[in-house]
Design an enzyme around this catalytic site. Structure first.
Site, PDB file in Angstrom:
ATOM      1  N   HIS A   1      14.320  22.950   6.797  1.00 30.32           N
ATOM      2  CA  HIS A   1      13.193  22.148   6.329  1.00 30.32           C
ATOM      3  C   HIS A   1      11.955  23.001   6.048  1.00 30.32           C
ATOM      4  O   HIS A   1      10.958  22.492   5.534  1.00 30.32           O
ATOM      5  CB  HIS A   1      12.848  21.063   7.353  1.00 30.32           C
ATOM      6  CG  HIS A   1      13.833  19.917   7.363  1.00 30.32           C
ATOM      7  ND1 HIS A   1      15.197  20.100   7.322  1.00 30.32           N
ATOM      8  CD2 HIS A   1      13.642  18.561   7.410  1.00 30.32           C
ATOM      9  CE1 HIS A   1      15.795  18.926   7.351  1.00 30.32           C
ATOM     10  NE2 HIS A   1      14.886  17.977   7.388  1.00 30.32           N
TER      11      HIS A   1
ATOM     12  N   ARG B   1     -32.931   4.305  -8.887  1.00 34.36           N
ATOM     13  CA  ARG B   1     -33.152   2.959  -8.361  1.00 34.36           C
ATOM     14  C   ARG B   1     -31.942   2.432  -7.590  1.00 34.36           C
ATOM     15  O   ARG B   1     -32.089   1.699  -6.610  1.00 34.36           O
ATOM     16  CB  ARG B   1     -33.465   2.020  -9.528  1.00 34.36           C
ATOM     17  CG  ARG B   1     -34.063   0.706  -9.090  1.00 34.36           C
ATOM     18  CD  ARG B   1     -34.094  -0.368 -10.168  1.00 34.36           C
ATOM     19  NE  ARG B   1     -34.172   0.109 -11.531  1.00 34.36           N
ATOM     20  CZ  ARG B   1     -33.880  -0.653 -12.588  1.00 34.36           C
ATOM     21  NH1 ARG B   1     -33.505  -1.900 -12.407  1.00 34.36           N
ATOM     22  NH2 ARG B   1     -33.969  -0.168 -13.806  1.00 34.36           N
TER      23      ARG B   1
ATOM     24  N   GLU C   1      15.523   8.240   2.127  1.00 36.78           N
ATOM     25  CA  GLU C   1      14.063   8.135   2.180  1.00 36.78           C
ATOM     26  C   GLU C   1      13.596   7.727   0.776  1.00 36.78           C
ATOM     27  O   GLU C   1      13.138   8.555  -0.008  1.00 36.78           O
ATOM     28  CB  GLU C   1      13.476   9.469   2.641  1.00 36.78           C
ATOM     29  CG  GLU C   1      13.937   9.826   4.052  1.00 36.78           C
ATOM     30  CD  GLU C   1      13.885  11.319   4.365  1.00 36.78           C
ATOM     31  OE1 GLU C   1      13.365  12.084   3.525  1.00 36.78           O
ATOM     32  OE2 GLU C   1      14.368  11.710   5.433  1.00 36.78           O
TER      33      GLU C   1
ATOM     34  N   TYR D   1      20.456   8.776  17.006  1.00 37.55           N
ATOM     35  CA  TYR D   1      20.000   9.470  15.806  1.00 37.55           C
ATOM     36  C   TYR D   1      19.067  10.633  16.142  1.00 37.55           C
ATOM     37  O   TYR D   1      18.122  10.489  16.915  1.00 37.55           O
ATOM     38  CB  TYR D   1      19.268   8.511  14.863  1.00 37.55           C
ATOM     39  CG  TYR D   1      18.619   9.227  13.689  1.00 37.55           C
ATOM     40  CD1 TYR D   1      19.401   9.723  12.649  1.00 37.55           C
ATOM     41  CD2 TYR D   1      17.250   9.459  13.653  1.00 37.55           C
ATOM     42  CE1 TYR D   1      18.823  10.404  11.591  1.00 37.55           C
ATOM     43  CE2 TYR D   1      16.660  10.143  12.591  1.00 37.55           C
ATOM     44  CZ  TYR D   1      17.458  10.616  11.568  1.00 37.55           C
ATOM     45  OH  TYR D   1      16.898  11.308  10.527  1.00 37.55           O
TER      46      TYR D   1
ATOM     47  N   TYR E   1     -31.229   3.921 -13.247  1.00 36.76           N
ATOM     48  CA  TYR E   1     -30.280   3.528 -12.204  1.00 36.76           C
ATOM     49  C   TYR E   1     -29.972   4.667 -11.234  1.00 36.76           C
ATOM     50  O   TYR E   1     -29.713   4.444 -10.051  1.00 36.76           O
ATOM     51  CB  TYR E   1     -28.963   3.049 -12.830  1.00 36.76           C
ATOM     52  CG  TYR E   1     -29.038   1.728 -13.554  1.00 36.76           C
ATOM     53  CD1 TYR E   1     -30.227   1.005 -13.610  1.00 36.76           C
ATOM     54  CD2 TYR E   1     -27.914   1.209 -14.172  1.00 36.76           C
ATOM     55  CE1 TYR E   1     -30.291  -0.207 -14.276  1.00 36.76           C
ATOM     56  CE2 TYR E   1     -27.962  -0.006 -14.846  1.00 36.76           C
ATOM     57  CZ  TYR E   1     -29.157  -0.707 -14.895  1.00 36.76           C
ATOM     58  OH  TYR E   1     -29.214  -1.899 -15.555  1.00 36.76           O
TER      59      TYR E   1
ATOM     60  N   PHE F   1       6.539   7.406  10.870  1.00 38.39           N
ATOM     61  CA  PHE F   1       6.305   8.677  10.173  1.00 38.39           C
ATOM     62  C   PHE F   1       5.789   8.477   8.750  1.00 38.39           C
ATOM     63  O   PHE F   1       5.363   9.421   8.095  1.00 38.39           O
ATOM     64  CB  PHE F   1       7.599   9.486  10.104  1.00 38.39           C
ATOM     65  CG  PHE F   1       8.772   8.685   9.605  1.00 38.39           C
ATOM     66  CD1 PHE F   1       8.865   8.305   8.270  1.00 38.39           C
ATOM     67  CD2 PHE F   1       9.776   8.279  10.472  1.00 38.39           C
ATOM     68  CE1 PHE F   1       9.931   7.549   7.804  1.00 38.39           C
ATOM     69  CE2 PHE F   1      10.857   7.526  10.013  1.00 38.39           C
ATOM     70  CZ  PHE F   1      10.928   7.159   8.678  1.00 38.39           C
TER      71      PHE F   1
ATOM     72  N   ASN G   1       8.459  15.756  12.721  1.00 36.92           N
ATOM     73  CA  ASN G   1       8.441  14.399  12.177  1.00 36.92           C
ATOM     74  C   ASN G   1       7.093  13.748  12.446  1.00 36.92           C
ATOM     75  O   ASN G   1       6.777  13.400  13.573  1.00 36.92           O
ATOM     76  CB  ASN G   1       9.569  13.575  12.819  1.00 36.92           C
ATOM     77  CG  ASN G   1      10.099  12.522  11.882  1.00 36.92           C
ATOM     78  OD1 ASN G   1       9.468  12.178  10.898  1.00 36.92           O
ATOM     79  ND2 ASN G   1      11.282  12.016  12.188  1.00 36.92           N
TER      80      ASN G   1
END
Length: 654
Positions: free
Chosen positions: A194, A398, A529, A164, A395, A444, A307
């Site tokens: 991409h 404190r 994905e 792959y 508060y 990834f 990646n």
């Protein structure tokens, strides 16, 4: 022979100059001649000599006088922009250099190195690399691992194995086998396709971080990158040749594909690139101007470059470092506000916090004691209200150890995750040279840094939320016993009225930004994905939340220092007087209304540069060394950083 790269409309042309005594007018005309040479209609230019234009540097956009000689105003390989009169600015040119900060403007080439081995980089190191403080090199051990990993990949290709991302397509195309002759094209096509991000580019500092982090991950030797390609990336980093990386477009699995593709695209000599020398220009020209060659991708190298979770992690490293710095300084700012509002130090007694021994809570209480302890640091302001009838505070004063404390603990938690991620191999498939095989997995996936950064936003936001309430108390005369909005002649002057509104608006924005992005997931890549982290947005909004926190605390610090003016001639503790003096080096007291934004920005810069922390830290350290921890058998923490209780020890409001 000197050469200059000139941007005209949508193109870059190179102009060689044999005689640098020629003037800028000559350079512009020569560039125009080259521009129109291959234009069917001469680019609409009738006469080069009669065309009116302006010439300016690409870096800084300084205009150049047409009569100046080239030798006087330009250096070899300089980049310039030629704007023809009547033209609108080309969308291909980036005139404003988005994201370029004051650090970049003052960039000086570093002389020191950090050695990367893929295992020991920290978030602090990474931020310093982003700021341009160091160059990088590989350790010999890392080089050896990279070579071994690449040798295995070369064997896989030579034996025509089906693996792959090496000899197949990607994602949905994982079963499509690619011929050996097209493996280089496969990797290049991957990077180009991409590179689909959008938005403003990352600043040079953040792009440096991104590139440095990717190099560090590849140095682990599990991605199959060649040593030649990795060294070319290092050379680009050391020359500060930085690709145009849009900030939007990653879903955080399979890694930060879009931004890392843009990063790789520039290194291939395509798309845009920035350097301190050139400003924004075509990547091939920027690389050439620095004597560098574009990388040529070998099998698997495209996917090795893109990646991983480096976008999320590098931005996360900056977010967590800035969060840590502002959390430390938030204690100092709050302590100063407590002094101005004449609060009590009883709530910071070590015995109280030993009964709920969270590390952050204990540390914050210690810092307050370090700055406010009357025995250690006499305060005239504290003495002025020692015997008042008030026994406890609101508060927002404190409960600072409890609220600030969890922010500190969360920051440490997130920093540990980010540091682990910085030194993790997040590629796919992973290359195991010692086993002689590659294995596909899911390293990834960005869920770890995404979840951590969402958590960081929620926790650090509270520093602004509680600070805004303290600003309200400083500005409200019914709560502060000070003039309304901290200014004389109220009505004629509005003082800090709208500065408080600004703080409130930033806190409100943070409430929306703190909604976690990592609870969302959209299936992508044809359902291959099908679960993603949305970590890119988690990182970007974490940075925005941290910036808002810094700005709100800057307003509080300004207001607290202004409150001190109404308590004079009384003085506060020595460390807090040093903080007051620091602020007064950049902002004068408010006598009457004036333009306020520059004051806020100036104090924000003090916090960004951690100057407030640097001023107070020696006093905090000294207090801790002088008050030696002693074991207390009944204490859940087994020790306290305070001395044993003494009947003579003074606390306020007794």
């Amino acid at each position: 022979m000197p050469r200059f790269t000139v941007h005209i409309r949508d193109e870059w042309v190179a102009v060689a100059c044999r005689d640098t005594s020629n003037n800028i007018q000559w350079l512009g005309q020569e560039a125009l001649k080259r521009y129109i040479k291959n234009k069917p209609d001469n680019g609409g230019i009738v006469s080069v000599k009669e065309t009116r234009f302006l010439v300016r540097r690409c870096q800084g956009l300084g205009l150049l006088d047409a009569d100046d000689t080239i030798d006087d105003v330009l250096e070899d390989n300089d980049f310039v922009e030629l704007a023809i009169e009547g033209d609108t600015m080309s969308p291909d040119f980036i005139p404003c250099e988005p994201g370029v900060s004051n650090i970049t403007a003052a960039y000086k080439e570093p002389t020191e190195y950090i050695s990367l081995d893929g295992n020991s980089l920290t978030s602090t190191d990474l931020v310093n690399l982003g700021r341009g403080l160091y160059k990088i090199k590989l350790t010999p051990e890392a080089e050896k691992k990279v070579v071994q990993s690449r040798e295995l990949l070369d064997t896989i290709v030579k034996e025509n194995r089906v693996v792959y991302g090496i000899t197949t397509g990607f994602g949905k195309f994982a079963r499509t086998v690619i011929p050996v002759g097209k493996l280089k094209e496969l990797q290049e096509n991957l990077v180009r396709s991409h590179s689909a991000g959008l938005g403003n580019p990352l600043s040079p500092e953040r792009t440096r971080m991104l590139l440095a982090l990717r190099i560090n991950v590849l140095a682990k030797g599990h991605s199959g990158i060649s040593l030649e390609t990795l060294q070319a990336m290092i050379q680009a980093f050391n020359a500060s040749c930085l690709s145009f990386v849009p900030e939007k477009g990653t879903v955080g699995a399979s890694g930060d594909l879009a931004p890392l593709s843009h990063l790789a695209l520039g290194l291939m000599g395509e798309g845009k690139m920035w350097s301190p020398k050139s400003g924004w220009a075509d990547a091939k020209y920027v690389l050439e101007a620095h004597g560098l060659k574009p990388i040529s991708l070998k099998p698997k190298e495209g996917i090795a470059l893109i990646n991983g979770t480096q976008m999320i992690t590098s931005l996360g490293a900056e977010a967590v470092e800035r969060a840590r710095a502002i959390a430390q300084q938030a204690d100092i700012v709050a302590a100063l506000t407590l002094e101005v509002l004449k609060g009590t130090t009883k709530a910071f007694d070590s015995d109280i916090h030993s009964l709920r021994p969270h590390p952050g809570q204990t540390e914050v209480a210690l810092r307050f004691r370090s700055l406010l302890d009357s025995d250690h640091h006499p305060s005239e302001i504290a003495e002025s209200h020692r015997f008042c009838d008030r026994v406890q505070d609101a508060y927002t004063m404190r409960c600072c150890p409890q609220v600030h404390g969890i922010a500190n603990d969360t920051i440490m938690f997130v920093q540990n995750i980010i540091n682990t991620e910085i030194n993790s191999a997040t590629d796919n498939p992973m290359v195991f040279a010692e086993r002689g095989e590659t294995i596909s997995g899911g390293n990834f996936h960005g869920e770890y840094p995404a979840k951590a950064l969402d958590f960081l936003s929620i926790a650090v936001h509270e520093l602004a939320s509680i600070s805004e309430r303290r600003i309200e108390r400083l500005c409200n005369p019914s709560l502060s016993e000070l003039p309304a909005f901290l200014v004389n002649e109220g009505g004629l002057n509005s003082g800090f009225m709208i500065a408080h509104c600004t703080a409130a608006s930033l806190v409100s924005e943070n409430k929306v930004l703190c909604h976690p992005s990592s609870v969302d997931s959209l299936s992508t890549s044809a359902a291959t994905e099908d679960h993603v982290s949305m970590g890119g947005w988690a990182a970007r909004k974490a940075l925005r939340v941290v910036e808002h926190v810094e700005q709100v605390l800057a307003i509080e610090l300004l207001a607290a220092c202004q409150g001190i003016e109404f308590l004079r001639p009384l003085r506060t503790t020595t460390p807090l007087e040093k903080v007051y003096d620091l602020v007064r080096t950049v902002v004068k007291p408010w006598i009457k209304d004036r333009f306020m934004s520059p004051d806020i920005e100036a104090v924000h810069r003090l916090l960004l540069d951690q100057k407030v922390w640097k001023v107070a830290k020696p006093y905090i350290d000294k207090y801790q060394t002088e008050y030696i921890p002693e074991s207390r058998p009944n204490s859940p923490t087994a020790f306290s950083l305070d001395p044993p209780a003494s009947p003579r020890k003074r606390v306020r409001h007794e």
